[in-house]
Design an enzyme around this catalytic site. Structure first.
Site, PDB file in Angstrom:
ATOM      1  N   GLY A  12       0.769  -1.246   0.000  1.00 39.28           N
ATOM      2  CA  GLY A  12       0.000   0.000   0.000  1.00 39.28           C
ATOM      3  C   GLY A  12       0.798   1.293   0.000  1.00 39.28           C
ATOM      4  N   ASN A  14       1.405   3.018  -2.612  1.00 37.32           N
ATOM      5  CA  ASN A  14       0.636   3.895  -3.511  1.00 37.32           C
ATOM      6  C   ASN A  14      -0.602   4.447  -2.788  1.00 37.32           C
ATOM      7  OD1 ASN A  14       1.831   4.116  -6.282  1.00 37.32           O
ATOM      8  ND2 ASN A  14       1.834   1.893  -6.110  1.00 37.32           N
ATOM      9  N   LEU A  89      -4.506  -6.983  -7.432  1.00 34.39           N
ATOM     10  CA  LEU A  89      -4.080  -8.089  -8.292  1.00 34.39           C
ATOM     11  C   LEU A  89      -5.193  -8.961  -8.883  1.00 34.39           C
ATOM     12  CD1 LEU A  89      -0.917  -9.275  -6.301  1.00 34.39           C
ATOM     13  CD2 LEU A  89      -0.970  -8.032  -8.483  1.00 34.39           C
ATOM     14  N   ASN A 106      -5.637   2.214 -13.357  1.00 36.04           N
ATOM     15  CA  ASN A 106      -4.680   1.263 -12.773  1.00 36.04           C
ATOM     16  C   ASN A 106      -3.276   1.809 -12.938  1.00 36.04           C
ATOM     17  OD1 ASN A 106      -3.694  -1.292 -11.758  1.00 36.04           O
ATOM     18  ND2 ASN A 106      -3.141  -1.829 -13.863  1.00 36.04           N
ATOM     19  N   HIS A 108       0.637   0.559 -13.367  1.00 34.49           N
ATOM     20  CA  HIS A 108       1.397  -0.648 -13.704  1.00 34.49           C
ATOM     21  C   HIS A 108       2.892  -0.295 -13.740  1.00 34.49           C
ATOM     22  CE1 HIS A 108       2.097  -4.595 -15.412  1.00 34.49           C
ATOM     23  NE2 HIS A 108       2.955  -4.021 -16.216  1.00 34.49           N
ATOM     24  N   ASP A 149      -4.096  -4.892 -18.570  1.00 39.94           N
ATOM     25  CA  ASP A 149      -3.137  -3.802 -18.835  1.00 39.94           C
ATOM     26  C   ASP A 149      -3.224  -3.247 -20.263  1.00 39.94           C
ATOM     27  OD1 ASP A 149      -2.107  -4.210 -16.236  1.00 39.94           O
ATOM     28  OD2 ASP A 149      -0.690  -5.706 -16.957  1.00 39.94           O
ATOM     29  N   GLU A 178       6.132   5.782  -9.212  1.00 40.34           N
ATOM     30  CA  GLU A 178       4.701   5.462  -9.246  1.00 40.34           C
ATOM     31  C   GLU A 178       3.918   6.421  -8.367  1.00 40.34           C
ATOM     32  OE1 GLU A 178       3.482   1.376  -8.586  1.00 40.34           O
ATOM     33  OE2 GLU A 178       5.353   0.672  -9.444  1.00 40.34           O
TER      34      GLU A 178
HETATM   35  C1  GRF Z   1       3.229  -1.456  -7.516  1.00 36.73           C
HETATM   36  O1  GRF Z   1       4.399  -1.726  -8.228  1.00 36.73           O
HETATM   37  C2  GRF Z   1       2.081  -1.369  -8.489  1.00 36.73           C
HETATM   38  O2  GRF Z   1       2.395  -0.763  -9.686  1.00 36.73           O
HETATM   39  C3  GRF Z   1       1.818  -2.811  -8.717  1.00 36.73           C
HETATM   40  O3  GRF Z   1       1.947  -3.384  -7.426  1.00 36.73           O
HETATM   41  C4  GRF Z   1       2.848  -2.625  -6.653  1.00 36.73           C
HETATM   42  C5  GRF Z   1       2.113  -2.256  -5.404  1.00 36.73           C
HETATM   43  O4  GRF Z   1       2.813  -1.460  -4.520  1.00 36.73           O
HETATM   44  N1  GRF Z   1       0.639  -3.032  -9.463  1.00 36.73           N
HETATM   45  P1  GRF Z   1       2.107  -0.872  -3.226  1.00 36.73           P
HETATM   46  O5  GRF Z   1       1.214  -1.955  -2.632  1.00 36.73           O
HETATM   47  O6  GRF Z   1       1.313   0.340  -3.619  1.00 36.73           O
HETATM   48  O7  GRF Z   1       3.219  -0.522  -2.300  1.00 36.73           O
END
Ligand code: GRF
Length: 192
Positions: A12, A14, A89, A106, A108, A149, A178
């Protein structure tokens, strides 16, 4: 004010970037809820910030997972205008994607359309990038369509791939990008 729901499966970071940017008023929206398809640290992050959270076990719900997510996201209490997949996922059903068309984004960890698709997640993406001898990688934010994707690209951010990189090192470099790209993507979405 727009409401977003964040779907997660992992650590988490992000999600944390979204929370931090809302709290420091760089992002003008509210998180209506966080939904996880498995027990993961993202749920603790949501709890710490008093954000409503739901654990919908993908193994128990199987093909009903998307239906249950839709029930929450269509409710008065936790309903959302937009859905952000932040390290989520599980595959969402065709019906769900049609209903939420152009309202799901999303992030990626590669420069799509390269290194995307089924099975391309986590370290596997970065391993493939290094094995292919790529000189640059990055991350992409895109709308979600019924493919994996494959939806319309909103924005991307590049990073170099160094000859000394392991998949873990490259993953860390991409993940840092990201966080800012995701905020940029959400702003684009909210201003559409
Ligand atoms: C990130 O690399 C995102 O792009 C991918 O899974 C990872 C998740 O990271 N889909 P987090 O859980 O946000 O730390």
């Amino acid at each position: 004010m727009f409401k977003i729901a964040v779907l997660v499966s992992g650590g988490g970071t992000n999600l944390q970037a979204i929370i931090d940017n809302i709290e420091n008023r760089n992002l003008d929206c509210k998180i209506s809820c966080v939904i996880a398809d498995r027990d993961c640290f993202s749920l603790e992050r949501a709890g710490k910030h008093n954000i409503p959270k739901f654990l919908l076990d993908r193994k128990k719900l199987k093909e009903n997972l998307s239906v249950e997510i839709d029930k929450i996201l269509s409710s008065d209490e936790h309903g959302a205008d937009y859905i952000v997949l932040a390290g989520y996922l599980s595959i969402l059903s065709k019906d769900f994607i049609e209903k939420w068309n152009k309202r799901i984004i999303n992030i990626h960890p590669s420069l799509l359309p390269k290194f995307g698709g089924k099975g391309m997640y986590g370290l596997k993406v970065h391993k493939a990038v290094i094995e292919a001898g790529e000189k640059e990688s990055g991350c992409t934010i895109h709308f979600v369509d019924s493919g994996v994707d494959t939806g319309e690209i909103i924005a991307n951010e590049k990073v170099p791939v160094l000859s000394t990189d392991t998949a873990e090192i490259l993953q860390k470099r991409v993940l840092e990008k990201e966080h800012s790209l995701l905020i940029k993507g959400i702003k684009i979405l909210l201003n559409k």
